[in-house]
Write an enzyme that holds these catalytic residues in place. Structure first.
Site, PDB file in Angstrom:
ATOM      1  N   SER A   8      42.145  32.336  39.767  1.00 24.72           N
ATOM      2  CA  SER A   8      42.772  33.029  40.890  1.00 24.72           C
ATOM      3  C   SER A   8      42.442  32.402  42.235  1.00 24.72           C
ATOM      4  O   SER A   8      41.370  31.839  42.446  1.00 24.72           O
ATOM      5  CB  SER A   8      42.343  34.498  40.904  1.00 24.72           C
ATOM      6  OG  SER A   8      40.943  34.604  41.073  1.00 24.72           O
ATOM      7  N   ASP A  12      40.470  38.149  50.195  1.00 26.08           N
ATOM      8  CA  ASP A  12      39.567  39.263  49.928  1.00 26.08           C
ATOM      9  C   ASP A  12      39.495  40.202  51.124  1.00 26.08           C
ATOM     10  O   ASP A  12      39.283  39.753  52.258  1.00 26.08           O
ATOM     11  CB  ASP A  12      38.148  38.747  49.637  1.00 26.08           C
ATOM     12  CG  ASP A  12      38.040  38.075  48.283  1.00 26.08           C
ATOM     13  OD1 ASP A  12      38.925  38.304  47.434  1.00 26.08           O
ATOM     14  OD2 ASP A  12      37.063  37.332  48.066  1.00 26.08           O
ATOM     15  N   GLY A  48      39.089  34.551  45.652  1.00 27.83           N
ATOM     16  CA  GLY A  48      39.685  34.169  44.377  1.00 27.83           C
ATOM     17  C   GLY A  48      38.688  33.323  43.606  1.00 27.83           C
ATOM     18  O   GLY A  48      38.053  32.419  44.166  1.00 27.83           O
ATOM     19  N   PHE A 118      43.007  44.798  42.543  1.00 25.81           N
ATOM     20  CA  PHE A 118      43.520  43.438  42.638  1.00 25.81           C
ATOM     21  C   PHE A 118      45.044  43.428  42.493  1.00 25.81           C
ATOM     22  O   PHE A 118      45.573  43.935  41.506  1.00 25.81           O
ATOM     23  CB  PHE A 118      42.891  42.570  41.540  1.00 25.81           C
ATOM     24  CG  PHE A 118      43.099  41.088  41.717  1.00 25.81           C
ATOM     25  CD1 PHE A 118      42.209  40.340  42.465  1.00 25.81           C
ATOM     26  CD2 PHE A 118      44.184  40.458  41.140  1.00 25.81           C
ATOM     27  CE1 PHE A 118      42.391  38.976  42.639  1.00 25.81           C
ATOM     28  CE2 PHE A 118      44.387  39.097  41.308  1.00 25.81           C
ATOM     29  CZ  PHE A 118      43.485  38.352  42.058  1.00 25.81           C
ATOM     30  N   GLN A 173      36.245  39.134  35.097  1.00 22.38           N
ATOM     31  CA  GLN A 173      36.930  40.353  35.544  1.00 22.38           C
ATOM     32  C   GLN A 173      38.059  40.800  34.628  1.00 22.38           C
ATOM     33  O   GLN A 173      38.435  41.972  34.631  1.00 22.38           O
ATOM     34  CB  GLN A 173      37.491  40.173  36.960  1.00 22.38           C
ATOM     35  CG  GLN A 173      36.432  40.149  38.045  1.00 22.38           C
ATOM     36  CD  GLN A 173      36.089  38.748  38.470  1.00 22.38           C
ATOM     37  OE1 GLN A 173      36.072  37.837  37.642  1.00 22.38           O
ATOM     38  NE2 GLN A 173      35.811  38.556  39.738  1.00 22.38           N
ATOM     39  N   ASN A 196      28.122  37.491  32.730  1.00 24.08           N
ATOM     40  CA  ASN A 196      26.872  38.157  33.063  1.00 24.08           C
ATOM     41  C   ASN A 196      26.452  38.991  31.857  1.00 24.08           C
ATOM     42  O   ASN A 196      27.161  39.026  30.838  1.00 24.08           O
ATOM     43  CB  ASN A 196      26.995  38.982  34.348  1.00 24.08           C
ATOM     44  CG  ASN A 196      28.041  40.073  34.268  1.00 24.08           C
ATOM     45  OD1 ASN A 196      28.287  40.656  33.211  1.00 24.08           O
ATOM     46  ND2 ASN A 196      28.699  40.362  35.398  1.00 24.08           N
ATOM     47  N   GLY A 229      17.505  36.203  36.621  1.00 20.50           N
ATOM     48  CA  GLY A 229      17.770  34.810  36.296  1.00 20.50           C
ATOM     49  C   GLY A 229      18.903  34.593  35.310  1.00 20.50           C
ATOM     50  O   GLY A 229      19.855  35.375  35.253  1.00 20.50           O
ATOM     51  N   GLY A 257      28.573  35.070  41.227  1.00 18.77           N
ATOM     52  CA  GLY A 257      28.790  34.490  39.904  1.00 18.77           C
ATOM     53  C   GLY A 257      29.627  33.223  39.959  1.00 18.77           C
ATOM     54  O   GLY A 257      29.372  32.256  39.237  1.00 18.77           O
ATOM     55  N   ASP A 258      30.630  33.213  40.828  1.00 15.73           N
ATOM     56  CA  ASP A 258      31.467  32.018  40.983  1.00 15.73           C
ATOM     57  C   ASP A 258      30.630  30.834  41.454  1.00 15.73           C
ATOM     58  O   ASP A 258      30.776  29.710  40.967  1.00 15.73           O
ATOM     59  CB  ASP A 258      32.589  32.275  41.991  1.00 15.73           C
ATOM     60  CG  ASP A 258      33.556  33.349  41.540  1.00 15.73           C
ATOM     61  OD1 ASP A 258      33.688  33.562  40.324  1.00 15.73           O
ATOM     62  OD2 ASP A 258      34.176  33.983  42.413  1.00 15.73           O
TER      63      ASP A 258
END
Length: 327
Positions: A8, A12, A48, A118, A173, A196, A229, A257-258
């Site tokens: 994506s 935001d 994105g 979204f 997601q 995660n 971690g 995370g990205d």
């Protein structure tokens, strides 16, 4: 190494709620949920998942190819120029003639819990992108397949398997709504599987697979655990634990995370082993969580390596510094 990042691209809208969502939830009344949260702030940022990862790769000195569907506003509002300045190849993005670039609204509470809505917009045309054609023009060494139009994700995954393109599965997601059959298709055959710890459990629950079943279908599983971690599960059964950067002053978890994925892939692309790659990911993730917005941070070589070395040792900093073209 040619890294192609599919997923994506969005604008935001980031909002902060003073309080905790959980205080307004009645567990036995969730089927009648009707709540409203008064937010105190609105921050409009570029985002994105694919764009965040490609931007972070550029910040680490690695030029990647963005594989995404956007609207004409992507160029008109300066987002394309922003990414290109950061070192991202945007020449192959698909531009919709009728739809706007996707819009993500993220509300974060005091406990860093988030509610996200979204609007996909042009992202729904990602299914028309032909990864095989991109690969034929410029061979892809690793294709990351992140959250995107579901049909597009499925097409990219099947193309990668059929063409023998190593791919990193990152459904994240999209796991919330996807059924087990789709998740299994997106995961099977991945060289890397990113998630995660909650997403890892969701993959197992929806597919009916055990952790061992998932592992048997992928090469390396990388499971991020926030402040605890990262766990890296190799195909030979070994498990590597990499601690997070200590003493992080968390401001906004959006995009963390990205950035970790980008750091890990940048390390792999530079020839670093999985431990060093995860350390790069944790270090850039610390910079992102301390900043509002997913692409608002800057990385300076000296301070980045000093922070990495402070957490993981001077030998780690020396290896990473020699491998990455940080400015």
């Amino acid at each position: 190494m040619h890294l192609a990042i599919a997923g994506s691209v969005a604008t935001d809208h980031l909002q902060l709620f003073s309080g905790q969502f959980s205080d307004s939830l009645v567990p036995d009344q969730l089927d009648k949920l009707a709540v409203s949260f008064l937010v105190e702030d609105l921050d409009i940022r570029r985002g994105g998942c694919a764009a965040n990862i490609a931007f972070a790769l550029g910040s680490l000195g690695h030029r990647s190819t963005l594989v995404a569907a956007v609207g004409t506003d992507f160029a008109e509002q300066g987002y394309q120029a922003w990414l290109e300045k950061a070192g991202v190849d945007c020449s192959l993005v698909h531009v919709s003639a009728t739809l706007h670039t996707a819009l993500c609204t993220i509300t974060t509470d005091d406990a860093h819990a988030q509610i996200v809505t979204f609007y996909p917009g042009a992202m729904s045309e990602a299914r028309h992108i032909d990864v095989a054609a991109i690969h034929a023009e410029r061979p892809i060494d690793v294709l990351l397949i992140g959250p995107d139009d579901p049909a597009g994700m499925q097409r990219h995954t099947r193309t990668a398997r059929d063409a023998g393109i190593p791919f990193a599965a990152d459904p994240s997601q999209q796991l919330a709504w996807a059924d087990g059959e789709l998740i299994a298709d997106l995961v099977d055959g991945a060289t890397f599987l990113f998630s995660n710890d909650y997403e890892a459990a969701l993959i197992e629950k929806k597919t009916g697979w055990s952790a061992q079943d998932v592992q048997s279908r992928v090469g390396t599983r990388i499971v991020t655990r926030g402040k605890d971690g990262v766990s890296i599960f190799a195909s030979d059964g070994s498990v590597l634990e990499v601690p997070a950067i200590p003493d992080v002053e968390a401001v906004d978890p959006t995009g963390v995370g990205d950035s970790f994925r980008a750091g890990f892939l940048a390390g792999v692309g530079a020839g670093l082993d999985h431990e060093r790659s995860a350390q790069v990911g944790c270090t850039i993730a610390a910079s992102v969580v301390e900043t509002t917005g997913t692409q608002e941070y800057t990385l300076a070589r000296e301070s980045f390596l000093a922070r990495l070395g402070g957490a993981y040792g001077q030998a780690a900093a020396d290896e990473v510094g020699a491998a990455l073209a940080l400015s």
